[in-house]
Design a protein around this motif. Structure first.
Motif, PDB file in Angstrom:
ATOM      1  N   LEU A 142       0.681  -1.141  -0.003  1.00 47.38           N
ATOM      2  CA  LEU A 142       0.058   0.020  -0.063  1.00 47.38           C
ATOM      3  C   LEU A 142       0.739   1.231   0.116  1.00 47.38           C
ATOM      4  N   MET A 143       0.304   2.313  -0.877  1.00 45.80           N
ATOM      5  CA  MET A 143       1.099   3.470  -0.631  1.00 45.80           C
ATOM      6  C   MET A 143       0.613   4.477  -0.012  1.00 45.80           C
ATOM      7  N   THR A 144       1.235   5.366   0.707  1.00 43.42           N
ATOM      8  CA  THR A 144       0.836   6.762   1.578  1.00 43.42           C
ATOM      9  C   THR A 144       1.451   7.870   1.060  1.00 43.42           C
ATOM     10  N   TYR A 145       1.322   8.759   1.913  1.00 44.30           N
ATOM     11  CA  TYR A 145       2.380  10.366   1.636  1.00 44.30           C
ATOM     12  C   TYR A 145       3.829   9.839   2.009  1.00 44.30           C
ATOM     13  N   GLN A 146       4.526  10.850   1.428  1.00 44.74           N
ATOM     14  CA  GLN A 146       5.915  10.983   1.699  1.00 44.74           C
ATOM     15  C   GLN A 146       6.363  11.583   3.066  1.00 44.74           C
ATOM     16  N   SER A 147       7.597  11.291   3.546  1.00 42.23           N
ATOM     17  CA  SER A 147       8.112  11.991   4.545  1.00 42.23           C
ATOM     18  C   SER A 147       9.516  11.630   4.574  1.00 42.23           C
ATOM     19  N   CYS A 148      10.359  12.524   5.266  1.00 47.89           N
ATOM     20  CA  CYS A 148      11.858  12.501   5.295  1.00 47.89           C
ATOM     21  C   CYS A 148      12.389  11.521   6.342  1.00 47.89           C
ATOM     22  N   GLY A 149      11.746  11.521   7.310  1.00 51.35           N
ATOM     23  CA  GLY A 149      12.487  10.178   8.566  1.00 51.35           C
ATOM     24  C   GLY A 149      13.394  10.750   9.163  1.00 51.35           C
ATOM     25  N   GLU A 150      13.712  12.066   8.980  1.00 46.33           N
ATOM     26  CA  GLU A 150      14.580  12.472   9.954  1.00 46.33           C
ATOM     27  C   GLU A 150      14.445  13.773  10.805  1.00 46.33           C
ATOM     28  N   CYS A 151      13.695  14.535  10.413  1.00 48.62           N
ATOM     29  CA  CYS A 151      13.129  15.615  11.273  1.00 48.62           C
ATOM     30  C   CYS A 151      12.538  15.212  12.530  1.00 48.62           C
ATOM     31  N   ALA A 152      12.373  16.252  13.247  1.00 53.01           N
ATOM     32  CA  ALA A 152      11.970  16.015  14.743  1.00 53.01           C
ATOM     33  C   ALA A 152      10.621  15.453  14.686  1.00 53.01           C
TER      34      ALA A 152
ATOM     35  N   CYS B  18       9.301  13.371  12.249  1.00 57.00           N
ATOM     36  CA  CYS B  18       9.285  12.146  12.000  1.00 57.00           C
ATOM     37  C   CYS B  18      10.055  11.119  12.993  1.00 57.00           C
ATOM     38  N   SER B  19      10.887  11.962  13.829  1.00 54.56           N
ATOM     39  CA  SER B  19      11.536  11.050  14.995  1.00 54.56           C
ATOM     40  C   SER B  19      10.830  10.952  16.131  1.00 54.56           C
ATOM     41  N   CYS B  20       9.558  11.660  16.172  1.00 52.50           N
ATOM     42  CA  CYS B  20       8.706  11.518  17.118  1.00 52.50           C
ATOM     43  C   CYS B  20       7.354  10.557  16.680  1.00 52.50           C
ATOM     44  N   ASP B  21       7.437   9.948  15.585  1.00 50.88           N
ATOM     45  CA  ASP B  21       6.583   8.971  15.094  1.00 50.88           C
ATOM     46  C   ASP B  21       5.477   9.714  14.375  1.00 50.88           C
ATOM     47  N   LEU B  22       5.485  10.785  14.351  1.00 48.94           N
ATOM     48  CA  LEU B  22       4.393  11.760  13.503  1.00 48.94           C
ATOM     49  C   LEU B  22       4.843  12.197  12.094  1.00 48.94           C
ATOM     50  N   PRO B  23       4.946  11.131  11.313  1.00 51.52           N
ATOM     51  CA  PRO B  23       5.535  11.706   9.849  1.00 51.52           C
ATOM     52  C   PRO B  23       4.666  12.419   9.173  1.00 51.52           C
ATOM     53  N   GLY B  24       3.278  12.723   9.521  1.00 55.54           N
ATOM     54  CA  GLY B  24       2.209  13.386   8.698  1.00 55.54           C
ATOM     55  C   GLY B  24       2.617  14.920   8.995  1.00 55.54           C
ATOM     56  N   TYR B  25       3.496  15.224   9.996  1.00 50.56           N
ATOM     57  CA  TYR B  25       3.878  16.441  10.301  1.00 50.56           C
ATOM     58  C   TYR B  25       5.347  16.722   9.946  1.00 50.56           C
ATOM     59  N   CYS B  26       5.781  16.075   8.871  1.00 52.75           N
ATOM     60  CA  CYS B  26       7.251  16.299   8.421  1.00 52.75           C
ATOM     61  C   CYS B  26       7.518  17.515   8.131  1.00 52.75           C
ATOM     62  N   ALA B  27       8.711  18.000   8.595  1.00 50.62           N
ATOM     63  CA  ALA B  27       9.071  19.412   8.233  1.00 50.62           C
ATOM     64  C   ALA B  27       9.193  19.698   6.962  1.00 50.62           C
ATOM     65  N   HIS B  28       9.319  18.587   5.957  1.00 56.10           N
ATOM     66  CA  HIS B  28       9.655  18.702   4.556  1.00 56.10           C
ATOM     67  C   HIS B  28       8.415  18.102   3.796  1.00 56.10           C
ATOM     68  N   TRP B  29       7.129  18.198   4.534  1.00 53.61           N
ATOM     69  CA  TRP B  29       5.905  17.646   4.052  1.00 53.61           C
ATOM     70  C   TRP B  29       5.529  18.279   2.648  1.00 53.61           C
ATOM     71  N   ALA B  30       5.522  19.587   2.432  1.00 50.65           N
ATOM     72  CA  ALA B  30       5.173  20.273   1.383  1.00 50.65           C
ATOM     73  C   ALA B  30       6.088  20.110   0.227  1.00 50.65           C
ATOM     74  N   THR B  31       7.187  20.162   0.374  1.00 51.60           N
ATOM     75  CA  THR B  31       8.293  19.717  -0.519  1.00 51.60           C
ATOM     76  C   THR B  31       8.134  18.230  -1.159  1.00 51.60           C
ATOM     77  N   LEU B  32       7.920  17.400  -0.183  1.00 51.35           N
ATOM     78  CA  LEU B  32       7.838  15.973  -0.604  1.00 51.35           C
ATOM     79  C   LEU B  32       6.496  15.585  -1.413  1.00 51.35           C
TER      80      LEU B  32
ATOM     81  N   ILE C 132      -3.677  16.007  10.560  1.00 51.09           N
ATOM     82  CA  ILE C 132      -3.209  15.379   8.936  1.00 51.09           C
ATOM     83  C   ILE C 132      -3.149  13.722   9.105  1.00 51.09           C
ATOM     84  N   GLU C 133      -3.674  13.243   8.432  1.00 46.71           N
ATOM     85  CA  GLU C 133      -3.345  11.913   8.000  1.00 46.71           C
ATOM     86  C   GLU C 133      -3.803  10.991   9.221  1.00 46.71           C
ATOM     87  N   GLY C 134      -4.471  11.864  10.203  1.00 49.25           N
ATOM     88  CA  GLY C 134      -5.126  10.910  11.496  1.00 49.25           C
ATOM     89  C   GLY C 134      -3.792  10.876  12.472  1.00 49.25           C
ATOM     90  N   ASP C 135      -3.005  11.733  12.377  1.00 47.14           N
ATOM     91  CA  ASP C 135      -1.715  11.412  13.236  1.00 47.14           C
ATOM     92  C   ASP C 135      -1.071  10.296  13.455  1.00 47.14           C
TER      93      ASP C 135
END
Length: 361
Positions: free
Chosen positions: A83-93, A95-109, A305-308
């Motif tokens: 299954l595919m979903t949204y993209q995230s960086c996996g490295e920002c604060a 993403c590190s807190c298990d909240l990739p929906g709020y990825c600092a690079h969301w818009a770019t990615l 966003i994306e159900g947290d």
């Protein structure tokens, strides 16, 4: 390689079925043959807002089978069902807190990959791809391990495709954001794909009273069958009063999926003291907030966003609920072949279907 895709070339013009060129995966990418892709409201709003004359392949609820993996890819193999979903960086604060929906690079990615950076071409012309890390209105896409989740091969990919956005948004807003319990009254405003998912999740976790509010009698009937205890016509001027009359002083929790200012105002009015409203829908109108109502009754409004959720742990949970019969998402779905993608979009806009899914042979 040559692929087939539904290409948007501006505004509300019909999507065109075209043959495009997709480059080979890089060392960190995964090539997925798409079996099915849900159609989400975000696809339509992006299509309408995209600059005229700039082609793009939309779609962000893809499901398919892995055909190739880059040399640095681990945990994913050729032949895996995903299954595919949204993209995230996996490295920002975030993403590190298990909240990739709020990825600092969301818009770019997730906005798509433009010009020379796009993996798609129509002849020599770049076609914007990588929308939400996929652009799944195409027979094949390039994704990464950040936005694919491997599932068992016996899972129906047509039914599961919407899990990557609409279903996790609605269900996650209930389970991870609002977290109502057996003593709660949960009012869900708008029971399309997101709202219906919220209804089913609420029933699954044992919410005391589930209220569905919508303008469509057919959708309200389906919501009732899927677990709503009370259904209310959203066109009623006393909809908020009907909810407050249920007992408990109103809704302890509410979810708005519409983004419509009048609906949000009704949702706020329906809340009991210290009630919480979660917003997951985007709309053009200003937020109708009467500060005195919030302060005087201790009400809370928050976005989600994306159900947290973290898709890598939550999508398998949704798959299991579906196996257990707790999430009969197939009751919302109507499948359309790719060459009827414009019919699917029109039926979604008219309300003729709750969740359209396009399929690829």
């Amino acid at each position: 390689m040559k692929i087939t895709a539904a290409v948007s070339r501006g505004g509300d013009a019909p999507l065109a079925i075209e043959t495009l060129a997709l480059r080979a995966p890089t060392a960190d990418e995964v090539l997925v043959r798409v079996v099915a892709s849900g159609i989400c409201h975000t696809d339509s709003t992006t299509r309408e807002a995209f600059p005229p004359g700039l082609p793009i392949v939309l779609g962000h609820e893809g499901a398919g089978i892995v055909e190739a993996v880059g040399s640095r890819v681990t945990g994913v193999s050729v032949g895996d069902h995903v299954l595919m979903t949204y993209q995230s960086c996996g490295e920002c604060a975030e993403c590190s807190c298990d909240l990739p929906g709020y990825c600092a690079h969301w818009a770019t990615l997730n906005a798509g990959r433009f010009g020379p950076d796009s993996p798609l071409r129509a002849g020599e012309e770049p076609v914007t791809g990588g929308f939400f890390g996929q652009s799944s209105f195409a027979s094949h896409v390039l994704a990464t391990t950040r936005n694919i989740v491997v599932i068992d091969p016996d899972v129906d990919l047509v039914s599961a495709a919407p899990f990557g956005c609409a279903v996790q948004t609605g269900a996650g807003a209930v389970t991870h954001v609002l977290a109502p319990d057996a003593s709660s009254v949960l009012a869900i405003f708008g029971v399309g794909g997101v709202g219906m998912s919220a209804v089913m999740a609420a029933r699954t976790i044992g919410v005391g009273t589930v209220v569905a509010v919508d303008l469509s009698p057919e959708r309200l009937e389906l919501a009732s069958e899927l677990g709503a205890d009370v259904v209310i016509d959203g066109g009623d001027t006393d909809a908020a009063a009907q909810i407050t009359a249920l007992g408990n002083g109103g809704a302890t929790h509410a979810l708005d999926t519409t983004g419509a200012a009048p609906v949000i105002a009704t949702a706020i009015d329906s809340l009991t003291a210290r009630g919480v409203l979660a917003l997951v829908g985007l709309g053009p109108s200003p937020l109708p907030v009467e500060v005195a109502k919030l302060i005087g009754r201790g009400k809370t409004i928050r976005g989600s966003i994306e159900g947290d959720v973290n898709p890598h742990t939550y999508l398998p949970q949704l798959v299991q609920w579906h196996r257990d019969g707790k999430l009969p998402i197939e009751r919302l779905i109507r499948a359309y072949p790719l060459d009827r993608v414009n019919d699917a979009i029109a039926d979604a806009a008219s309300g003729a279907v709750v969740k359209p899914v396009i399929t690829f042979s």
